[in-house]
Design an enzyme around this catalytic site. Structure first.
Site, mmCIF file in Angstrom:
data_model
loop_
_atom_site.group_PDB
_atom_site.id
_atom_site.type_symbol
_atom_site.label_atom_id
_atom_site.label_comp_id
_atom_site.label_asym_id
_atom_site.label_seq_id
_atom_site.Cartn_x
_atom_site.Cartn_y
_atom_site.Cartn_z
ATOM 1 N N CYS A 131 0.834 -1.212 0.000
ATOM 2 C CA CYS A 131 0.000 0.000 0.000
ATOM 3 C C CYS A 131 0.864 1.255 0.000
ATOM 4 C CB CYS A 131 -0.921 -0.008 1.215
ATOM 5 S SG CYS A 131 -1.949 1.460 1.317
ATOM 6 N N CYS A 134 -0.555 4.103 2.137
ATOM 7 C CA CYS A 134 -0.358 3.936 3.589
ATOM 8 C C CYS A 134 1.102 4.145 3.995
ATOM 9 C CB CYS A 134 -0.762 2.530 4.029
ATOM 10 S SG CYS A 134 -2.207 1.845 3.230
ATOM 11 N N ASP A 135 2.036 3.590 3.221
ATOM 12 C CA ASP A 135 3.425 3.499 3.686
ATOM 13 C C ASP A 135 4.415 4.375 2.910
ATOM 14 O OD1 ASP A 135 2.552 1.575 5.481
ATOM 15 O OD2 ASP A 135 2.937 -0.079 4.100
#
Ligand code: NAP
Length: 301
Positions: A131, A134-135
């Site tokens: 992701c 997200c990261d």
């Protein structure tokens, strides 16, 4: 006892909730992670009718608000089994909670596909991610790679290119299945290198990822990277419900356009249904069809 329990709070499930409520049915939507599903990982959605451009999280928020505004109840619970009690059903959750339903719509989506590399699981969270939204922020000014050739991989490479020093986009063919508009945008980026006809063969590093070995044109090449974003599509996760469904060879629920399954009162919608085109628009279309089919089935009892 709800008229309809929807398993999965992504675009298909939330749309099903809106349609089911408007058909006068009581509805509960169960979602295990976060409402909105995979779309929350798209920074910009530019092909959903009515929006020139909208972030995936905003679209998800709007879908959730709309479903709740219509009177759908929602719970953060992971459905882990479906028990048949005659014609009625009980959705059993991982927490131990149970919810009784007359009809169920399975809109469980798909989970990220893995590459199947040695140490892939061990390095997930230590350099390997599924992701970018997200990261990606962990790799600001760093060197990263994205694997994949679909719209998600192209979007991830574009997103990471905004903050990372360098991004490799590794794809196993020389043409992309993702949207051409995204390919054109990527080619304009000075810090994105396309690594085509290439496959990741090995993950390097100790506790943290430090690089990958890539096989390309019969030879191998080592790329020194801090982050590897694996974006090679999704796969359905229907094992818990398999006895009640007919699954195709890839594990998707085989249901016709009416979204009915071989089990009376069980319907399937969205990315977990076998179909040719998996788009937001086809997911929401499935949600509408499944809800109307479920309402019709309930009215016929
Ligand atoms: P996808 O379209 O299924 O693409 C998966 C990619 O991963 C393909 O390029 C595939 O290669 C590659 N791949 C699969 N298995 C692999 C393996 N084992 N090793 C290496 N590469 C592998 O998946 P997606 O990009 O996640 O998109 C899913 C759906 O969502 C698509 O319909 C897409 O259009 C849609 N989407 C829409 C938006 C939006 O903004 N509206 C954004 C993202 C995605 P091959 O091409 O060689 O098969």
């Amino acid at each position: 006892m709800y008229d309809i329990v929807v398993i999965g709070g992504g675009p298909a499930g939330l749309t099903a909730a809106v349609y089911a409520r408007r058909a006068g049915k009581t509805v509960l939507v169960l979602e295990k992670d976060g409402f909105g599903g995979q779309i929350t990982q798209s920074p910009r959605v530019e092909n959903f009718p009515g929006f020139v451009s909208i972030s995936g999280t905003e679209l998800a928020d709007r879908l959730l608000s709309q479903a709740m505004e219509q009177g759908a109840e929602v719970e953060l619970e992971e459905a882990s089994a479906l028990r048949m009690d005659g014609a009625d059903k009980t959705v059993v959750c991982a927490s131990g909670a149970t919810f009784a339903a007359r009809a169920v719509i399975l809109a469980a989506g798909a989970k990220p596909r893995q590459l199947g590399l040695a140490r892939e699981a061990e390095l997930t969270g230590n350099g390997v991610s599924y992701c970018a939204v997200c990261d990606g922020a962990f790799y600001r000014d760093g060197v990263v790679a994205v694997v994949g050739g679909g719209s998600s991989a192209l979007q991830d490479a574009l997103l990471l290119g905004e903050t990372c020093r360098k991004v490799y986009l590794i794809h196993r063919r020389d043409s992309f299945r993702g949207e051409q508009a995204l390919v054109s945008a990527l080619k304009k980026r000075g810090n994105v290198e396309l690594v085509l006809n290439a496959r990741v063969r090995e993950l390097l590093g100790g506790d943290e990822l430090t690089g990958v070995v890539v096989e390309q044109s019969g030879g191998t090449r080592t790329l020194a990277i801090e982050g590897l974003f694996i974006t090679v599509g999704g796969q359905p996760d229907l094992a818990a419900f398999a006895p009640l469904l007919r699954l195709d060879g890839a594990g998707y629920a085989d249901a016709a356009e009416d979204c009915r399954t071989p089990t009376e009162g069980l319907f399937v919608a969205g990315d977990c249904r076998a179909k040719a085109v998996r788009q937001l628009t086809t997911a929401v279309a499935d949600g509408a069809v499944a809800a109307l089919a479920a309402a019709e089935w309930l009215d016929s009892l």
